[in-house]
Design an enzyme around this catalytic site. Structure first.
Site, PDB file in Angstrom:
ATOM      1  N   THR A 196       0.874  -1.170   0.000  1.00 34.87           N
ATOM      2  CA  THR A 196       0.000   0.000   0.000  1.00 34.87           C
ATOM      3  C   THR A 196       0.903   1.208   0.000  1.00 34.87           C
ATOM      4  O   THR A 196       2.053   1.109   0.404  1.00 34.87           O
ATOM      5  CB  THR A 196      -0.810   0.010   1.333  1.00 34.87           C
ATOM      6  OG1 THR A 196      -1.695  -1.090   1.360  1.00 34.87           O
ATOM      7  CG2 THR A 196      -1.598   1.278   1.555  1.00 34.87           C
TER       8      THR A 196
ATOM      9  N   ARG B 134     -13.459  -8.047  -0.806  1.00 30.52           N
ATOM     10  CA  ARG B 134     -12.785  -7.849   0.493  1.00 30.52           C
ATOM     11  C   ARG B 134     -12.249  -6.410   0.577  1.00 30.52           C
ATOM     12  O   ARG B 134     -11.629  -5.914  -0.352  1.00 30.52           O
ATOM     13  CB  ARG B 134     -11.639  -8.850   0.645  1.00 30.52           C
ATOM     14  CG  ARG B 134     -10.805  -8.683   1.932  1.00 30.52           C
ATOM     15  CD  ARG B 134      -9.605  -7.786   1.699  1.00 30.52           C
ATOM     16  NE  ARG B 134      -8.714  -7.747   2.867  1.00 30.52           N
ATOM     17  CZ  ARG B 134      -7.702  -6.897   2.990  1.00 30.52           C
ATOM     18  NH1 ARG B 134      -7.448  -6.023   2.046  1.00 30.52           N
ATOM     19  NH2 ARG B 134      -6.944  -6.913   4.056  1.00 30.52           N
ATOM     20  N   VAL B 135     -12.500  -5.757   1.694  1.00 31.83           N
ATOM     21  CA  VAL B 135     -11.994  -4.399   1.891  1.00 31.83           C
ATOM     22  C   VAL B 135     -11.128  -4.396   3.144  1.00 31.83           C
ATOM     23  O   VAL B 135     -11.532  -4.934   4.177  1.00 31.83           O
ATOM     24  CB  VAL B 135     -13.162  -3.396   2.044  1.00 31.83           C
ATOM     25  CG1 VAL B 135     -12.636  -2.007   2.374  1.00 31.83           C
ATOM     26  CG2 VAL B 135     -13.996  -3.357   0.764  1.00 31.83           C
ATOM     27  N   GLY B 136      -9.953  -3.806   3.041  1.00 33.70           N
ATOM     28  CA  GLY B 136      -9.057  -3.728   4.201  1.00 33.70           C
ATOM     29  C   GLY B 136      -9.227  -2.425   4.958  1.00 33.70           C
ATOM     30  O   GLY B 136     -10.290  -1.792   4.922  1.00 33.70           O
ATOM     31  N   ASP B 137      -8.170  -2.019   5.614  1.00 31.75           N
ATOM     32  CA  ASP B 137      -8.219  -0.803   6.434  1.00 31.75           C
ATOM     33  C   ASP B 137      -8.014   0.480   5.629  1.00 31.75           C
ATOM     34  O   ASP B 137      -8.460   1.556   6.031  1.00 31.75           O
ATOM     35  CB  ASP B 137      -7.131  -0.868   7.524  1.00 31.75           C
ATOM     36  CG  ASP B 137      -5.731  -1.083   6.937  1.00 31.75           C
ATOM     37  OD1 ASP B 137      -5.613  -1.659   5.842  1.00 31.75           O
ATOM     38  OD2 ASP B 137      -4.757  -0.668   7.588  1.00 31.75           O
TER      39      ASP B 137
ATOM     40  N   GLY C 200      -4.616  -5.410   7.077  1.00 33.93           N
ATOM     41  CA  GLY C 200      -5.726  -4.487   7.270  1.00 33.93           C
ATOM     42  C   GLY C 200      -6.739  -4.954   8.289  1.00 33.93           C
ATOM     43  O   GLY C 200      -7.321  -4.146   9.025  1.00 33.93           O
TER      44      GLY C 200
ATOM     45  N   THR D  53      -0.031   0.542   6.947  1.00 35.32           N
ATOM     46  CA  THR D  53       0.049  -0.470   5.897  1.00 35.32           C
ATOM     47  C   THR D  53       0.175  -1.815   6.631  1.00 35.32           C
ATOM     48  O   THR D  53       0.412  -1.851   7.834  1.00 35.32           O
ATOM     49  CB  THR D  53       1.277  -0.268   4.979  1.00 35.32           C
ATOM     50  OG1 THR D  53       2.470  -0.305   5.772  1.00 35.32           O
ATOM     51  CG2 THR D  53       1.221   1.053   4.237  1.00 35.32           C
ATOM     52  N   GLY D  54       0.032  -2.887   5.877  1.00 35.89           N
ATOM     53  CA  GLY D  54       0.112  -4.202   6.505  1.00 35.89           C
ATOM     54  C   GLY D  54      -1.260  -4.818   6.674  1.00 35.89           C
ATOM     55  O   GLY D  54      -2.216  -4.405   6.006  1.00 35.89           O
TER      56      GLY D  54
HETATM   57  N1  ASP Z   1      -3.504  -2.590   4.582  1.00 39.05           N
HETATM   58  C1  ASP Z   1      -3.805  -3.042   3.257  1.00 39.05           C
HETATM   59  C2  ASP Z   1      -4.992  -3.946   3.290  1.00 39.05           C
HETATM   60  O1  ASP Z   1      -5.138  -4.690   4.242  1.00 39.05           O
HETATM   61  C3  ASP Z   1      -2.720  -3.784   2.601  1.00 39.05           C
HETATM   62  C4  ASP Z   1      -1.325  -3.337   2.908  1.00 39.05           C
HETATM   63  O2  ASP Z   1      -1.099  -2.291   3.471  1.00 39.05           O
HETATM   64  O3  ASP Z   1      -0.392  -4.015   2.587  1.00 39.05           O
HETATM   65  O4  ASP Z   1      -5.729  -3.955   2.328  1.00 39.05           O
END
Ligand code: ASP
Length: 358
Positions: free
Chosen positions: A205, A233-236, A259, A256-257
């Site tokens: 991200t 699917r929706v993340g953070d 979500g 990031t990471g």
């Molecule tokens: N946080 C993002 C998600 O979960 C992905 C990412 O940051 O790597 O969609």
């Protein structure tokens, strides 16, 4: 793209050159009372954002609002096919379709806009901004988000590059030896289609926050999300308070990471609140890691020592121009904890801190 002055904005609207329309109406919002000598412009981003912080700071130095600057910064990654975590060239969902999430939040107006599961439009951050400026809503998803973008003149395009398609195909062909998709093999081979041993959940991200010369803060987060996710699917990243947050009197944060962890912990708004209570940006980011770790009850998400085993990474700046970055893990396969920063002098990649070391 340079921000448009109001008269240019009116002309641009008349021309309806969509996707490129950016209103510059922020000047009417009250500006925080800081002595100009106290304002230290700063831009922070995830480690893939070196060019983004450069671009954003260049705009801030020429007087741009922080939101104009951070969006222009992340547009570089959204347009770049080599960044397989954002925009054009992003890794697709399990059906091979790229679905993008993005959100923006503007400190001085306390407004935000977001889109999720947006297909075929490579700059979701620009669409998110239009949700903020041209609707009464904060979040528009899926088909509705695509229709909204098209109504504003964005052009649909195929976002799946050959490189991303090949990565997806490799994943699909190696997922199980019981299904019908097979990787290249010989007729003597028996264990074909075995789950790739080295396969792990890949996240990626770009988050970018900035403090401009007027002492105002803004944030953006944009992503193609978790690779090979379930469609929809929706993340953070597009969720205000989870993947980004700004309080113009305090500071800004983003993540990031994994979500799902940030959705459950509303990490970005927590970081801003900890900064309000006096924590430094780095301390606040570390507290967010601790909170994710301590609240996790699911054994499948923990290592043998009971520690949260996925990575989350946070970035924060405060009103004084201080910054920090922290992640759950560093070392081993997690690598170094890096982030991009422009402090007005130069763009650099710096190292953050982590809660655990592998
Ligand atoms: N946080 C993002 C998600 O979960 C992905 C990412 O940051 O790597 O969609």
């Amino acid at each position: 793209m340079k921000s448009l002055k109001r008269r240019d904005f009116l002309r641009a609207t008349a021309l309806a050159s969509a996707g490129a329309v950016v209103s510059k109406s922020f000047a009417k919002f009250p500006i925080e009372k800081l002595e100009s000598s106290e304002i230290k412009p700063i831009v922070i981003a995830s480690a893939n954002g070196l060019k983004a912080v450069e671009k954003a700071m260049e705009m801030i130095k020429s007087g741009s609002d922080a939101l104009d600057a951070v969006i222009a910064g992340v547009n570089i990654n959204e347009d770049d096919p080599e960044d397989m975590t954002v925009g054009y060239g992003g890794l697709p969902n399990e059906e091979g379709v790229v679905e993008l999430d993005a959100a923006v939040m503007h400190g001085p107006s306390y407004r935000a806009g977001a889109v999720a599961s947006l297909r075929n439009i490579k700059n979701p951050s620009k669409v998110a901004r239009l949700v903020m400026e041209r609707t009464d809503h904060v979040l528009i998803v899926g088909e509705g988000a695509l229709k909204f973008a098209k109504a504003h003149g964005f052009k649909e395009e195929n976002l799946l590059t050959d490189k991303a398609r090949e990565a997806w195909l490799k994943w699909k062909e190696n997922l199980s030896k019981e299904d019908d998709w097979l990787p290249p093999h010989n007729i003597e081979d028996d264990d074909i289609g075995e789950i790739i041993k080295s396969y792990y959940r890949h996240y990626g991200t770009i988050h970018c926050s900035a403090l401009d010369l007027s002492g105002n803060l803004s944030v953006v987060t944009t992503t193609s999300g978790l690779q090979f996710k379930i469609p929809g699917r929706v993340g953070d990243s597009p969720i205000i308070g989870a993947g980004l947050y700004v309080d113009n009197e305090v500071g800004a944060a983003g993540s990031t990471g994994r979500g799902e962890a940030n959705l459950l912990n509303c990490s970005s708004v927590m970081i801003v609140e900890w900064m309000r209570q006096g924590k430094s940006p780095e301390e606040a980011c570390l507290l967010a890691c601790k909170r994710v770790n301590e609240r996790c009850r699911e054994k499948r998400l923990k290592d043998e020592k009971g520690r949260f085993k996925h990575n989350v990474k946070f970035y924060a700046i405060n009103k004084k121009g201080e910054y920090g970055c922290a992640s759950m893990w560093s070392g081993g396969s997690y690598g170094k904890i890096q982030f991009a920063l422009h402090d007005g002098k130069e763009a650099r990649i710096l190292e953050g801190v982590s809660l655990f070391k592998a």
